[in-house]
Design an enzyme around this catalytic site. Structure first.
Site, mmCIF file in Angstrom:
data_model
loop_
_atom_site.group_PDB
_atom_site.id
_atom_site.type_symbol
_atom_site.label_atom_id
_atom_site.label_comp_id
_atom_site.label_asym_id
_atom_site.label_seq_id
_atom_site.Cartn_x
_atom_site.Cartn_y
_atom_site.Cartn_z
ATOM 1 N N HIS A 117 0.935 -1.321 -0.016
ATOM 2 C CA HIS A 117 0.218 0.067 0.136
ATOM 3 C C HIS A 117 0.992 1.293 -0.083
ATOM 4 O O HIS A 117 0.394 2.416 -0.189
ATOM 5 C CB HIS A 117 -0.863 0.016 1.168
ATOM 6 N N ASP A 154 -2.503 -11.026 -1.683
ATOM 7 C CA ASP A 154 -3.170 -10.424 -0.534
ATOM 8 C C ASP A 154 -4.525 -10.061 -0.876
ATOM 9 O O ASP A 154 -5.053 -9.895 -2.176
ATOM 10 C CB ASP A 154 -2.191 -9.055 -0.220
ATOM 11 N N HIS A 156 -6.066 -7.610 -0.167
ATOM 12 C CA HIS A 156 -6.271 -6.276 -0.555
ATOM 13 C C HIS A 156 -5.333 -5.708 -1.738
ATOM 14 O O HIS A 156 -4.467 -6.534 -1.863
ATOM 15 C CB HIS A 156 -5.962 -5.319 0.572
ATOM 16 N N ASP A 231 -4.498 -13.279 4.659
ATOM 17 C CA ASP A 231 -5.797 -12.719 4.730
ATOM 18 C C ASP A 231 -7.029 -13.152 4.023
ATOM 19 O O ASP A 231 -8.167 -12.948 4.320
ATOM 20 C CB ASP A 231 -5.968 -11.090 4.803
#
Length: 300
Positions: A117, A154, A156, A231
């Site tokens: 990110h 991931d 995200h 995740d």
């Protein structure tokens, strides 16, 4: 197989902070005596010059001296400390080392990393520096490879990675992520696969198989940096997916099998994981490392 660690560089967090800092120590402890063919190496810190391959030097300087605006620091999600800076440099250094080692031996792992990110000029979502983007650029600068694929699994989207490498045809960014999950404003990767909440093993694995096939049709990577997030697991607080341990193992095998069949070295990073039970998150990561070590042992 070499495993690069930085878990003893711990940044202080307030009581009740939701980031599972302890998982990195638990991962290393969980594999130290259970996976026979691992060589453990402490990660070196990434220098300003190396970080500048993917980040603005002004941002690196502001991070290093604790001078980020309060809003930017809040977006990162950590309070500033010298330990935060050191840990972020070491985690990036571990991915760099894993890439170099993978290019020598076929597979290597960073027991942290996957900080996807982070943008060139700011951090976000518990990510300060973008280890995959930095490492990809450095492998090219060192003339080890010309073409790198970043396979981000991931839950995200790897928004920072996509933004940093948006105009770079020499690095292919693939992100398989939750359509309705953070970040809520997505960037454009070279290949984005947005999946619905509640996706199960079968649908996820079918989507991944198609995505990896597209990657190979469109690009010829000489190195894969694999973000093996925990995740997507059904027990994750933030994931919204329903992958079982068996499904996650099959996910990892798809990536490792691609590397083995196509003779593409793979550097693995842990990326995210926020299980309702931290032990579940650690178990997913340990499973990934165990599978990687099996493939590394047979990498001929």
């Amino acid at each position: 197989m070499r495993a690069f660690y930085s878990d003893h560089f711990v940044l202080p967090l307030p009581v009740g902070h939701r980031f599972p800092m302890a998982k990195y120590r638990m991962i290393r402890e969980g594999i130290e005596h259970t996976i026979a063919n691992l060589e453990f190496h402490e990660a070196e810190a990434a220098s300003d010059g190396v970080l500048a391959l993917a980040h603005h030097l002004q941002y690196v300087d502001l991070v290093s001296h604790g001078l980020l605006p309060e809003r930017v620091q809040k977006d990162i999600g950590f309070p500033w400390s010298s330990q935060m800076v050191e840990r972020s440099r070491r985690s990036t250094g571990a991915t760099i080392a894993a890439c170099r080692s993978a290019l020598e031996q076929g597979l290597a792992v960073n027991l942290a990393g996957g900080t996807h990110h982070a943008y060139s000029d700011h951090g976000a979502g518990f990510c300060v520096f973008n280890d995959a983007a930095v490492a990809a650029r450095l492998m090219q600068a060192e003339r080890r490879v010309a073409r790198v694929a970043i396979v981000d699994l991931d839950v995200h989207q790897g928004n920072g990675t996509a933004a940093i490498l948006a105009n770079d045809d020499s690095v292919f960014t693939l992100s398989l992520h939750g359509q309705h999950n953070y970040p809520f404003e997505k960037e454009q990767s070279d290949l984005d696969v947005a999946l619905p909440d509640g996706v199960n093993d079968a649908d996820y694995l079918a989507a991944l198989q198609q995505a990896l096939a597209q990657l190979m049709q469109r690009f010829s990577p000489q190195l894969i940096i694999y973000l093996a997030g925990a995740d997507p697991h059904e027990g994750d607080r933030l994931g919204r997916m329903q992958l079982s341990m068996e499904g996650l193992a099959a996910r990892d095998r798809q990536v490792f099998e691609l590397g083995r069949q196509q003779r593409i070295p793979i550097a693995v990073t842990m990326a995210g994981g926020y299980g309702k039970r931290i032990e579940d998150t650690v178990a997913v990561h340990v499973q990934t490392i165990a599978l990687a070590s099996q493939y590394a042992a047979d990498w001929t």
